[in-house]
Design a protein around this motif. Sequence first.
Motif, PDB file in Angstrom:
ATOM      1  N   PHE A  27      -5.500   6.477   1.035  1.00 32.12           N
ATOM      2  CA  PHE A  27      -4.394   5.700   1.596  1.00 32.12           C
ATOM      3  C   PHE A  27      -4.617   5.414   3.073  1.00 32.12           C
ATOM      4  CE2 PHE A  27      -0.382   6.194   4.008  1.00 32.12           C
ATOM      5  CZ  PHE A  27       0.223   5.007   3.661  1.00 32.12           C
ATOM      6  N   LEU A  87      -7.368   2.735   3.597  1.00 33.25           N
ATOM      7  CA  LEU A  87      -6.911   1.363   3.377  1.00 33.25           C
ATOM      8  C   LEU A  87      -5.962   0.914   4.479  1.00 33.25           C
ATOM      9  CD1 LEU A  87      -6.377   1.389  -0.489  1.00 33.25           C
ATOM     10  CD2 LEU A  87      -8.165   0.203   0.781  1.00 33.25           C
ATOM     11  N   LYS A  88      -5.127   1.819   4.966  1.00 34.22           N
ATOM     12  CA  LYS A  88      -4.212   1.452   6.049  1.00 34.22           C
ATOM     13  C   LYS A  88      -4.984   1.074   7.308  1.00 34.22           C
ATOM     14  CE  LYS A  88      -1.397   4.560   7.889  1.00 34.22           C
ATOM     15  NZ  LYS A  88      -0.197   5.442   8.097  1.00 34.22           N
ATOM     16  N   LEU A 126       0.824  -1.203   0.000  1.00 33.76           N
ATOM     17  CA  LEU A 126       0.000   0.000   0.000  1.00 33.76           C
ATOM     18  C   LEU A 126       0.860   1.256   0.000  1.00 33.76           C
ATOM     19  CD1 LEU A 126      -2.753   1.406   0.212  1.00 33.76           C
ATOM     20  CD2 LEU A 126      -2.593   1.135   2.706  1.00 33.76           C
TER      21      LEU A 126
END
Length: 285
Positions: free
Chosen positions: A234, A237-238, A170
């Motif tokens: 980002f 998703l983290k 990612l």
Amino acid sequence: MLADAIRSESYRLLKNRTAVFWSVFFVPVVGLAISIFGFFMVKSKADQLAGKLPPELVLGGPLDLGASLAGNAGDLANPAILAFLLIGAATLYAGDYRWETWRLISARNTRPVLLLGKVGVLKLLTLAAMLVFLLIGSISDVAKGMIFDRPMTFGFGAEQAGEFSLLFLLSFVRVVQFLMISLLAATLTRSLLAALFIPLVVGVGQFFLGQFAPMLGLEPSDWLAQLLMPGLAFETLKTLIKGGMEAAAMPDGMRIKAIVSLAVWTLAPLAGAIAWFGRQDLSKE
């Protein structure tokens, strides 16, 4: 043909040791120096409190290097790495405009392949910077354990390995996405400075947009918010990778929204740069 482009661009970049140093080594080395200095400062304060508080409260308990490694993978797309990798990106993408060498190499390969070769080398540079950051982070953790006399363990089972792999991937995608803006800027403006500063301006603008989003009626779970702010995608998703209560509280469909946002911000600048580059007159470049 693409392999030839990657080899030639790699050779040229490695000869530019200044750009490689600032892009790959500067941030981890300075971060390590600051961390060790901070450890010694905290240790000096801890020694003064040693007789007043239990040692475990002053110095901390055992240090799990495996968990720390997995955690560091989620920090690989931090602003410092993004900013300094722009030096290498701007050199790769706009160097031929700056030194007027496009006309010398454009006859040796197709234009899309020439650009894709630069993108391939930039990905290798990104991987190098991320691996160096991880290595320096582990060295910092070991130094922390030695300075504070904390026992060190390395718990890295299947769960930690899976989280580490996903966070590393990612972070890699996020860095490459950010640097695609530099490619588009270099192609549109033919300027090294524009390739360096336009992504920073875009990043700062997206940061402030995130701060004022609630005032504009944008919620983090909205499609528009995710599409306008790849940094938010980002972080989304983290959070989902790490799990926990915060991830469980997210509405359904957040994963696909964030993935689409990062994909659009990665592929759209690349496609735009290739299309524009194909129309340019390079007779004077």
